[in-house]
Write an enzyme that holds these catalytic residues in place. Structure first.
Site, PDB file in Angstrom:
ATOM      1  N   CYS A 143       0.847  -1.186   0.000  1.00  9.70           N
ATOM      2  CA  CYS A 143       0.000   0.000   0.000  1.00  9.70           C
ATOM      3  C   CYS A 143       0.883   1.237   0.000  1.00  9.70           C
ATOM      4  O   CYS A 143       2.082   1.157   0.229  1.00  9.70           O
ATOM      5  CB  CYS A 143      -0.907  -0.004   1.226  1.00  9.70           C
ATOM      6  SG  CYS A 143      -1.885  -1.519   1.401  1.00  9.70           S
ATOM      7  N   ARG A 169       1.377   1.361  -6.030  1.00 11.78           N
ATOM      8  CA  ARG A 169       1.561   0.449  -4.895  1.00 11.78           C
ATOM      9  C   ARG A 169       0.253  -0.210  -4.464  1.00 11.78           C
ATOM     10  O   ARG A 169       0.257  -1.123  -3.635  1.00 11.78           O
ATOM     11  CB  ARG A 169       2.154   1.196  -3.712  1.00 11.78           C
ATOM     12  CG  ARG A 169       3.520   1.784  -3.984  1.00 11.78           C
ATOM     13  CD  ARG A 169       4.017   2.558  -2.788  1.00 11.78           C
ATOM     14  NE  ARG A 169       4.279   1.681  -1.653  1.00 11.78           N
ATOM     15  CZ  ARG A 169       5.453   1.128  -1.387  1.00 11.78           C
ATOM     16  NH1 ARG A 169       6.476   1.356  -2.182  1.00 11.78           N
ATOM     17  NH2 ARG A 169       5.617   0.355  -0.353  1.00 11.78           N
ATOM     18  N   TRP A 196      -3.780  -1.857  -1.502  1.00 16.44           N
ATOM     19  CA  TRP A 196      -3.810  -3.128  -2.220  1.00 16.44           C
ATOM     20  C   TRP A 196      -4.294  -4.152  -1.215  1.00 16.44           C
ATOM     21  O   TRP A 196      -3.653  -4.402  -0.201  1.00 16.44           O
ATOM     22  CB  TRP A 196      -2.418  -3.478  -2.737  1.00 16.44           C
ATOM     23  CG  TRP A 196      -2.367  -4.719  -3.571  1.00 16.44           C
ATOM     24  CD1 TRP A 196      -2.661  -4.824  -4.891  1.00 16.44           C
ATOM     25  CD2 TRP A 196      -1.969  -6.030  -3.145  1.00 16.44           C
ATOM     26  NE1 TRP A 196      -2.479  -6.121  -5.320  1.00 16.44           N
ATOM     27  CE2 TRP A 196      -2.056  -6.880  -4.267  1.00 16.44           C
ATOM     28  CE3 TRP A 196      -1.550  -6.571  -1.926  1.00 16.44           C
ATOM     29  CZ2 TRP A 196      -1.745  -8.235  -4.210  1.00 16.44           C
ATOM     30  CZ3 TRP A 196      -1.236  -7.924  -1.864  1.00 16.44           C
ATOM     31  CH2 TRP A 196      -1.340  -8.730  -3.002  1.00 16.44           C
ATOM     32  N   ASN A 214       0.960   0.070   6.002  1.00 19.10           N
ATOM     33  CA  ASN A 214       1.434  -0.770   4.905  1.00 19.10           C
ATOM     34  C   ASN A 214       2.141  -1.959   5.531  1.00 19.10           C
ATOM     35  O   ASN A 214       2.988  -1.791   6.406  1.00 19.10           O
ATOM     36  CB  ASN A 214       2.403   0.005   4.010  1.00 19.10           C
ATOM     37  CG  ASN A 214       2.996  -0.859   2.911  1.00 19.10           C
ATOM     38  OD1 ASN A 214       2.382  -1.827   2.466  1.00 19.10           O
ATOM     39  ND2 ASN A 214       4.205  -0.527   2.474  1.00 19.10           N
ATOM     40  N   GLY A 215       1.797  -3.177   5.085  1.00 19.74           N
ATOM     41  CA  GLY A 215       2.410  -4.370   5.633  1.00 19.74           C
ATOM     42  C   GLY A 215       1.350  -5.352   6.094  1.00 19.74           C
ATOM     43  O   GLY A 215       0.175  -5.243   5.754  1.00 19.74           O
ATOM     44  N   GLU A 270      10.006 -13.791 -19.584  1.00 18.79           N
ATOM     45  CA  GLU A 270       9.646 -12.401 -19.305  1.00 18.79           C
ATOM     46  C   GLU A 270       8.574 -11.902 -20.265  1.00 18.79           C
ATOM     47  O   GLU A 270       7.657 -11.174 -19.872  1.00 18.79           O
ATOM     48  CB  GLU A 270      10.900 -11.521 -19.359  1.00 18.79           C
ATOM     49  CG  GLU A 270      10.655 -10.024 -19.226  1.00 18.79           C
ATOM     50  CD  GLU A 270      10.054  -9.611 -17.888  1.00 18.79           C
ATOM     51  OE1 GLU A 270       9.681  -8.435 -17.769  1.00 18.79           O
ATOM     52  OE2 GLU A 270       9.942 -10.457 -16.972  1.00 18.79           O
ATOM     53  N   LYS A 289       4.913 -10.482 -19.130  1.00 20.08           N
ATOM     54  CA  LYS A 289       4.384  -9.170 -19.497  1.00 20.08           C
ATOM     55  C   LYS A 289       2.996  -9.297 -20.120  1.00 20.08           C
ATOM     56  O   LYS A 289       2.093  -8.521 -19.825  1.00 20.08           O
ATOM     57  CB  LYS A 289       5.331  -8.464 -20.489  1.00 20.08           C
ATOM     58  CG  LYS A 289       6.577  -7.930 -19.864  1.00 20.08           C
ATOM     59  CD  LYS A 289       6.265  -6.792 -18.904  1.00 20.08           C
ATOM     60  CE  LYS A 289       7.312  -6.684 -17.815  1.00 20.08           C
ATOM     61  NZ  LYS A 289       7.233  -7.698 -16.779  1.00 20.08           N
ATOM     62  N   HIS A 306       7.870 -32.325 -25.350  1.00 23.11           N
ATOM     63  CA  HIS A 306       7.729 -33.067 -24.105  1.00 23.11           C
ATOM     64  C   HIS A 306       6.471 -32.669 -23.340  1.00 23.11           C
ATOM     65  O   HIS A 306       6.431 -32.809 -22.109  1.00 23.11           O
ATOM     66  CB  HIS A 306       8.963 -32.869 -23.229  1.00 23.11           C
ATOM     67  CG  HIS A 306      10.212 -33.431 -23.831  1.00 23.11           C
ATOM     68  ND1 HIS A 306      10.420 -34.779 -23.995  1.00 23.11           N
ATOM     69  CD2 HIS A 306      11.314 -32.815 -24.336  1.00 23.11           C
ATOM     70  CE1 HIS A 306      11.590 -34.984 -24.570  1.00 23.11           C
ATOM     71  NE2 HIS A 306      12.159 -33.805 -24.786  1.00 23.11           N
ATOM     72  N   LYS A 363       2.849  -2.698  -7.478  1.00 23.18           N
ATOM     73  CA  LYS A 363       4.221  -2.571  -7.952  1.00 23.18           C
ATOM     74  C   LYS A 363       5.242  -3.110  -6.953  1.00 23.18           C
ATOM     75  O   LYS A 363       6.038  -3.977  -7.255  1.00 23.18           O
ATOM     76  CB  LYS A 363       4.515  -1.092  -8.240  1.00 23.18           C
ATOM     77  CG  LYS A 363       5.913  -0.820  -8.747  1.00 23.18           C
ATOM     78  CD  LYS A 363       6.093  -1.342 -10.146  1.00 23.18           C
ATOM     79  CE  LYS A 363       7.438  -1.000 -10.705  1.00 23.18           C
ATOM     80  NZ  LYS A 363       7.624  -1.591 -12.036  1.00 23.18           N
TER      81      LYS A 363
END
Length: 613
Positions: A2, A27, A73, A97-98, A486, A490, A509, A608
């Site tokens: 957050c 965030r 968040w 935050n946490g 990557e 994305k 496979h 983020k």
């Protein structure tokens, strides 16, 4: 994950609070809220983006010289207004935050004392616990907010950054930090707090970073602070290097696109120390780098998400060029298994923010079992990660606001390649001629990336073929396999297309069973020693009716034909080719997301800076 801002000022702090939340929205963006202390405590909250809160603030016409604010968040409790911060108890308000790991036990204790809970969050327990301290129901009785918060944090288990205000202490804001970032900005008209320096640069560049265990009382008269032992302390004030222009869109529609196109400059800044020299100074990794790595005989890379793919790419470089064994581990898994420490091993931790909880915890575990040769590759100079390692390399990408990482990744690759050269030099596996050639190629990277960016119109056309797709497969070989990983990440992050990546040799496979006309297959096809084998894998796809989208070097001799769409890369770039190919894949994901109408900068369910486990 957050975002927190707060301010005590001689002027109205509401514009700063709203502006700071907008900057920190990367965030978290499930809900937002603020609390102001005037003659009474005023709290406004809204579900959704900060703009919704801004509308409510305008409707109410609120103002004040002391306030805290938060963009969330969701962890404990869904994105509902009752779970939005700030949380209140009596006449105080808290933003957090946490994660408070012992919140359930605290909740039961507080309920027994008569405190009623109106949310599902762990944070509300903090608000009631502080109030219980002030009321003398817990602890030994604390007369003011600073003392009550200092006692409260001794009862908390987990990670937190806290900002607290109280209606009967109208000139005071109390801050506390353990595991989650928090800092104080010092300006002529007052003091400001935030989770990230980018939220402060509009008002000041003078910043004081709180350390774990710190509790601070901030008033217009200054900052009073104690450490985790309760001792009075002061922390060093530093000058932030964050560019205020880097946290605004400028002429771009999205931060992700802006940051994709900033990569030539970000790479140039990161590699600036090279200049036109024929060798580079090992001190770019920190004072004592030569001494510390002198006896290194292996490398362990710890990282999460995109940063872990940078590490996987570097493993190919380190083993092929430096001739040194390298292991890459996902940081969130590393500390939960029994591992064997090697005192001669270099532990490299990679993080854009330097506040990634899993990576920090993995580093502490590595140090606890005997690893002391540590290096952080990070984009934030004053982060928790850089303060916890013996050596640092700062990537100088500038603030990255888009949730999907772009320029942080390519600058991490540049830093890791320099590390490869440094280790190769000290192991005697790098000739002077080869070092000069590699450094010349590094200096040319910004120009080479500019050429890839010029391919945007062709990539945009290719992206149209993905607009109605729900699944995609990415293939690569050798040091381009992590680039395929990557690229898939994305695409899934911002377009919500399910995407997987495999080494192309693994196609037969199992993954080949998924291939049909509705499964686009993206192939990273540089002109290297594995190209002919890769072409054989592509034929396996075509034989099953699959559609190929090939990112090929100019001299790869892969041609457009029915079922095969080729994007011709501007030049083959040898061992640094992954840097160029990933930029093209970033643009592909961006334009697919645009065509699908998703939120490019703020994809659902993600944030983020992952500061919780």
């Amino acid at each position: 994950m957050c975002g927190i801002v707060g301010a005590v000022s001689a002027s109205n702090v509401v514009p700063f609070l709203i502006g700071g939340l907008k900057t920190l929205e990367y965030r978290g963006y499930d809900s937002a809220g603020l609390a102001l202390v005037n003659d009474e405590l005023v709290r406004l909250r809204a579900v959704g983006r900060v703009s919704r809160l801004e509308e409510r603030v305008a409707e109410q016409g609120v103002s004040g010289s002391l306030g805290i604010a938060h963009t969330r968040w969701a962890t404990h409790g869904g994105p509902e207004e009752r779970n939005a911060h700030p949380h209140v108890s009596g006449g105080l308000a808290v933003v957090h935050n946490g994660i408070i790991e012992n919140h359930e036990a605290l909740r039961e204790q507080l309920r027994a004392l008569g405190y009623a809970f109106t949310s599902d969050t762990d944070t509300e327990t903090v608000a009631h616990l502080i109030q219980a301290c002030l009321d003398g129901e817990i602890g030994e009785g604390y007369g003011d907010l600073f003392a009550a918060v200092r006692y409260t944090v001794t009862r908390l288990e987990g990670a937190y950054a806290l900002a607290v205000v109280r209606v009967c202490e109208p000139g005071s804001m109390v801050l506390a930090r353990e595991g989650s970032p928090l800092m104080i900005g010092m300006a002529e008209d007052g003091f400001y707090a935030a989770s990230d320096a980018s939220a402060l640069v509009t008002v000041t560049r003078k910043i004081m970073y709180l350390e774990n265990g710190d509790v601070a009382r901030v008033t217009l008269d200054g900052v009073e602070m104690t450490d985790e032992q309760g001792r009075s302390i002061t922390r060093r004030v530093v000058q932030s290097g964050v560019d205020a222009g880097a946290v605004v869109l400028g002429g771009f529609d999205h931060f992700m696109k802006k940051e994709i196109f900033e990569q030539p400059r970000a790479l140039g800044n990161t590699l600036e120390m090279l200049g036109n020299d024929k060798a580079f100074d090992a001190r770019c990794f920190g004072v004592g780098a030569v001494r510390l790595i002198a006896a290194v005989d292996s490398v362990l890379i710890l990282a999460c998400g995109t940063s872990s793919y940078a590490g996987l790419t570097a493993r190919y470089w380190l083993e092929a060029i430096a001739g040194i064994p390298c292991t890459v581990e996902v940081a969130s898994e590393y500390r939960y298994r029994q591992s064997v420490a090697r005192a001669s091993q270099l532990v490299v931790v990679i993080s854009q923010s330097g506040e990634t909880a899993d990576t920090l915890a993995a580093l502490e575990h590595a140090k606890a079992i005997g690893h002391h040769r540590t290096l952080a590759i990070c984009n934030v100079p004053e982060s928790s990660l850089t303060r916890a390692t013996a050596l640092n390399f700062i990537t100088r990408a500038g603030p990255e606001i888009g949730v999907a990482s772009t320029k942080a990744f390519t600058t991490q690759l540049a830093a890791l390649f320099l590390l490869t050269l440094l280790l190769a030099r000290h192991r005697g596996s790098l000739t002077g001629d080869n070092e000069r050639r590699y450094l010349k190629e590094l200096r040319h990277l910004p120009v080479a990336v500019e050429k890839v960016l010029a391919l945007e119109p062709q990539i945009k056309t290719m992206a149209q073929q993905f607009a109605d797709k729900h699944h995609a497969l990415f293939l690569g070989r050798g040091h381009h396999y992590p680039i395929a990983l990557e690229g898939a990440l994305k695409l899934k992050e911002i377009s919500y297309i399910h995407a997987e990546a495999y080494p192309a040799g693994e196609l037969k496979h199992g993954p080949l069973a998924l291939v049909d006309a509705n499964m686009p297959v993206v192939v990273v096809a540089p002109n290297d020693d594995l190209l002919e084998k890769l072409k054989a894998n592509m034929q396996e796809v075509r034989a099953r009716g699959g559609m190929l989208y090939v990112f090929a070097d100019a001299d790869s001799q892969v041609q457009d034909e029915p079922g095969v769409s080729v994007l011709r890369m501007p030049e083959h770039y040898g061992v640094l080719s992954p840097v160029l190919h990933v930029v093209a894949l970033q643009l592909l994901a961006y334009h697919v997301a645009l065509m699908k109408g998703t939120d490019v900068d703020k994809p659902r369910n993600l944030a983020k800076s992952v500061t919780v486990e």
